[in-house]
Design a protein around this motif. Structure first.
Motif, PDB file in Angstrom:
ATOM      1  N   LEU A  57      -3.536   4.889  -0.863  1.00 56.13           N
ATOM      2  CA  LEU A  57      -4.336   5.641   0.099  1.00 56.13           C
ATOM      3  C   LEU A  57      -3.981   7.114  -0.037  1.00 56.13           C
ATOM      4  O   LEU A  57      -2.803   7.480   0.049  1.00 56.13           O
ATOM      5  CB  LEU A  57      -4.059   5.168   1.528  1.00 56.13           C
ATOM      6  CG  LEU A  57      -4.636   6.018   2.671  1.00 56.13           C
ATOM      7  CD1 LEU A  57      -6.156   6.042   2.628  1.00 56.13           C
ATOM      8  CD2 LEU A  57      -4.136   5.512   4.020  1.00 56.13           C
ATOM      9  N   ALA A 105      -8.164   4.334  -1.946  1.00 56.99           N
ATOM     10  CA  ALA A 105      -8.988   4.784  -0.818  1.00 56.99           C
ATOM     11  C   ALA A 105      -8.661   6.251  -0.540  1.00 56.99           C
ATOM     12  O   ALA A 105      -7.518   6.678  -0.685  1.00 56.99           O
ATOM     13  CB  ALA A 105      -8.704   3.937   0.416  1.00 56.99           C
ATOM     14  N   SER A 107      -9.077   9.260   2.342  1.00 59.17           N
ATOM     15  CA  SER A 107      -9.330   9.472   3.768  1.00 59.17           C
ATOM     16  C   SER A 107      -9.468  10.959   4.070  1.00 59.17           C
ATOM     17  O   SER A 107      -8.749  11.781   3.490  1.00 59.17           O
ATOM     18  CB  SER A 107      -8.185   8.891   4.601  1.00 59.17           C
ATOM     19  OG  SER A 107      -8.241   9.347   5.944  1.00 59.17           O
ATOM     20  N   THR A 159     -10.961   0.726  -7.580  1.00 57.20           N
ATOM     21  CA  THR A 159     -11.140  -0.373  -6.627  1.00 57.20           C
ATOM     22  C   THR A 159      -9.925  -0.557  -5.733  1.00 57.20           C
ATOM     23  O   THR A 159     -10.011  -1.218  -4.698  1.00 57.20           O
ATOM     24  CB  THR A 159     -11.427  -1.692  -7.366  1.00 57.20           C
ATOM     25  OG1 THR A 159     -10.350  -1.952  -8.286  1.00 57.20           O
ATOM     26  CG2 THR A 159     -12.744  -1.602  -8.126  1.00 57.20           C
ATOM     27  N   ARG A 160      -8.796   0.046  -6.133  1.00 57.59           N
ATOM     28  CA  ARG A 160      -7.575  -0.072  -5.329  1.00 57.59           C
ATOM     29  C   ARG A 160      -7.126   1.272  -4.760  1.00 57.59           C
ATOM     30  O   ARG A 160      -5.968   1.437  -4.387  1.00 57.59           O
ATOM     31  CB  ARG A 160      -6.463  -0.704  -6.170  1.00 57.59           C
ATOM     32  CG  ARG A 160      -6.726  -2.162  -6.486  1.00 57.59           C
ATOM     33  CD  ARG A 160      -5.554  -2.800  -7.204  1.00 57.59           C
ATOM     34  NE  ARG A 160      -5.507  -2.444  -8.618  1.00 57.59           N
ATOM     35  CZ  ARG A 160      -4.431  -2.008  -9.251  1.00 57.59           C
ATOM     36  NH1 ARG A 160      -3.295  -1.839  -8.585  1.00 57.59           N
ATOM     37  NH2 ARG A 160      -4.471  -1.729 -10.541  1.00 57.59           N
ATOM     38  N   ASN A 189     -13.894  12.958  -0.475  1.00 58.38           N
ATOM     39  CA  ASN A 189     -14.317  12.347  -1.733  1.00 58.38           C
ATOM     40  C   ASN A 189     -14.674  13.402  -2.767  1.00 58.38           C
ATOM     41  O   ASN A 189     -14.378  13.237  -3.958  1.00 58.38           O
ATOM     42  CB  ASN A 189     -15.495  11.404  -1.494  1.00 58.38           C
ATOM     43  CG  ASN A 189     -15.052  10.051  -0.962  1.00 58.38           C
ATOM     44  OD1 ASN A 189     -14.480   9.245  -1.679  1.00 58.38           O
ATOM     45  ND2 ASN A 189     -15.290   9.812   0.314  1.00 58.38           N
ATOM     46  N   GLU A 212     -15.509  12.752   5.326  1.00 61.38           N
ATOM     47  CA  GLU A 212     -15.398  11.813   4.211  1.00 61.38           C
ATOM     48  C   GLU A 212     -15.996  12.390   2.946  1.00 61.38           C
ATOM     49  O   GLU A 212     -15.436  12.241   1.854  1.00 61.38           O
ATOM     50  CB  GLU A 212     -16.101  10.496   4.574  1.00 61.38           C
ATOM     51  CG  GLU A 212     -15.274   9.588   5.460  1.00 61.38           C
ATOM     52  CD  GLU A 212     -15.879   8.190   5.544  1.00 61.38           C
ATOM     53  OE1 GLU A 212     -16.523   7.759   4.565  1.00 61.38           O
ATOM     54  OE2 GLU A 212     -15.705   7.555   6.586  1.00 61.38           O
ATOM     55  N   THR A 247       0.850  -1.195   0.000  1.00 59.17           N
ATOM     56  CA  THR A 247       0.000   0.000   0.000  1.00 59.17           C
ATOM     57  C   THR A 247       0.884   1.243   0.000  1.00 59.17           C
ATOM     58  O   THR A 247       1.784   1.393   0.827  1.00 59.17           O
ATOM     59  CB  THR A 247      -0.903   0.040   1.249  1.00 59.17           C
ATOM     60  OG1 THR A 247      -1.723  -1.128   1.261  1.00 59.17           O
ATOM     61  CG2 THR A 247      -1.785   1.286   1.232  1.00 59.17           C
TER      62      THR A 247
END
Length: 527
Positions: free
Chosen positions: A369, A399, A401, A396-397, A381, A377, A338
């Motif tokens: 990440l 994220a 924060s 999909t991979r 986003n 959040e 990651t």
């Protein structure tokens, strides 16, 4: 310096409809849905207030980090109502926040052609150009022009004379900053406050913005603390001169809380700028810049209006409290590597995202990440999701924060294997934090020694982790892939991060403070 934009579009001494004023009041009260409804009605009227209504509507979208929607509204207003400097200024800001610096620069230039006297936009444009121009002499000229146009030009006068250090008189040092609080500056200045030699030096701190709980900690480490937020520039100038400050140090540069107007009027015999702003200030009354030979190699003197004073190491670093714990590489538990981006969102350019996308595509099991500076959040986003999808990022991979507490931030090494530095503007204190928590940082060295872009590379080279510095975009992607595909390399780098930082000049606090004090003592005899 981020554009200070508050949505206050209504000019004084101009008549406005009751409907527009009510919409503004709703917006100021945080009633965004009701404000939007009222503004949309005004927009549809297609009268003299329609453009103002669109600008407010775009502002509402920006508050929710929906910059694509805000940009679309303003772009249509540009077509419908013709060139408007305020619409163009908003377009510049929102494109910058969306990572499109080139388009932001274009809109800023268009705005300034219509309304040249906009000091905030001109300063922001200087900052944006600094991240793009490869000619440091042009960067210097931009800041010199800004200072010439917007800072005082006192008549020629002889420099102030340093009072002799008679027996028993200590050298008076003053630090001026709005960042003596919960800010990155805290991790640099605290060692100097804590280890100062009070027998030889009388230290004054001038806090130019509202203090916080961290300010209380710093206040206890200096002999004289002055909260000067409410003082005018003239009053602060008088105060500094009455105190007889020998060496006055600027820690803000062209950022929030700066008091360059005070320096421009020669507040002290010796005036110095440090790491608060790594570009040249363009202010000729600022005598010196404290730096080192990595940040400012011998070939760079002409890039600065300040005379460069090169120390062995340009700063000290103190890690956050309660951050001693180290973590094993999470890939051993996860089964994949990651990567993490921790720098401020405004530094995350399209170029950086495209590089990170390429790394993910070349490494189908790796994850990314992105830690935002947004507090929620939805805000995080809103800032990133559309940008990433538009670039065909493998979502999909990925994220995203929201902003983390410092405690959780310093535990990121428990869920990430290595950090990706931003580009073209590199990280600063975040790089130090990453190394302290055991996260190797992959960075891109610029072709020219421009400090704004080479900050992380210089840190890594100082501590002896040169293999974390890539020379070119292709090498950046290749180096990340090598780390992902050869995790034993990552394991070695993670083990090295904190010890290498601890053994480096950055954490030899007493040595750094003595070096600074010796420099100040040398300067006391005049410039």
């Amino acid at each position: 310096m981020a554009l200070k934009f508050n949505g206050n579009f209504i000019e004084k001494n101009m008549a406005h409809s009751l409907e527009l004023l009510k919409a503004v009041q709703l917006l100021q009260k945080g009633q965004h849905d009701l404000a939007r409804q009222a503004l949309e009605i005004l927009h549809q009227k297609s009268d003299s207030e329609s453009c103002t209504a669109v600008r407010y509507l775009a502002h509402i979208e920006s508050l929710n980090n929906h910059f694509e929607k805000a940009i679309a509204l303003l772009a249509q207003a540009h077509i419908d109502f013709g060139p408007d400097p305020k619409v163009l200024t908003q377009l510049a800001e929102y494109n910058m926040k969306s990572g499109d610096y080139d388009r932001a620069i274009d809109y800023a230039n268009q705005s300034l052609q219509l309304m040249p006297n906009n000091p905030v936009l001109r300063l922001n444009l200087a900052s944006w150009l600094s991240s793009r121009l490869d000619d440091p002499t042009k960067i210097r000229q931009i800041y010199e022009d800004w200072c010439h146009d917007y800072l005082p030009h006192p008549p020629p006068f002889p420099p102030l004379i340093l009072r002799p250090l008679t027996k028993g008189r200590r050298l008076k040092i003053g630090y001026v900053s709005g960042d003596l609080k919960n800010h990155a500056v805290r991790y640099f200045i605290e060692p100097y406050f804590r280890h100062q030699d009070r027998k030889q030096f009388e230290v004054h701190a001038f806090m130019t913005l509202k203090p916080d709980t961290i300010s209380d900690i710093l206040r206890g480490q200096v002999e004289h603390w002055h909260e000067v937020e409410k003082l005018s520039n003239d009053a602060l100038l008088e105060k500094i001169q009455q105190l007889g400050i020998d060496v006055l140090v600027d820690l803000s540069g062209h950022t929030a809380g700066q008091r360059l107007e005070v320096f421009a009027q020669r507040a002290a015999p010796v005036q110095v700028t440090w790491w608060g702003f790594v570009q040249t200030l363009g202010l000729r009354q600022m005598d010196y810049r404290l730096t080192d030979s990595l940040h400012c190699p011998p070939t760079t003197d002409a890039h600065y209006t300040e005379k460069l004073l090169r120390m062995k190491c340009f700063t000290a670093y103190a890690p956050p409290l309660n951050s001693e714990q180290l973590f094993p590489s999470p890939r051993k538990l996860n089964g994949y590597v990651t990567m993490v981006s921790m720098n401020h969102s405004r530094k995350i350019s399209q170029q950086a995202l495209l590089c990170w996308r390429d790394i993910l595509i070349q490494n189908p099991t790796a994850a990314l990440l992105i830690v935002s500076n947004e507090s929620t959040e939805s805000g995080a986003n809103g800032l990133y999701a559309e940008r990433l999808r538009a670039l065909d990022m493998p979502m999909t991979r990925v994220a995203i924060s929201p902003r983390l507490s410092m405690l959780n931030f310093m535990h990121l090494a428990s869920i990430a294997d290595f950090a990706l530095d931003s580009m073209p503007i590199s990280g600063g204190v975040t790089t130090f934090h990453s190394l302290w928590m055991g996260l190797p940082v992959l960075t891109l060295a610029p072709p020219e020694p421009i400090a704004l872009r080479s900050y992380t590379a210089n840190i890594l080279r100082t501590i002896g982790m040169d293999e974390c510095v890539a020379n070119g975009l292709n090498e950046y992607v290749e180096r990340a892939s090598q780390w992902i595909q050869n995790p034993e390399v990552l394991d070695r780098l993670r083990v090295q991060c904190r010890p290498f930082l601890q053994q480096s000049p950055f954490m030899q606090h007493a040595e750094r403070v003595r070096e600074l004090e010796a420099l100040f003592t040398e300067l006391r005899g005049g410039r």
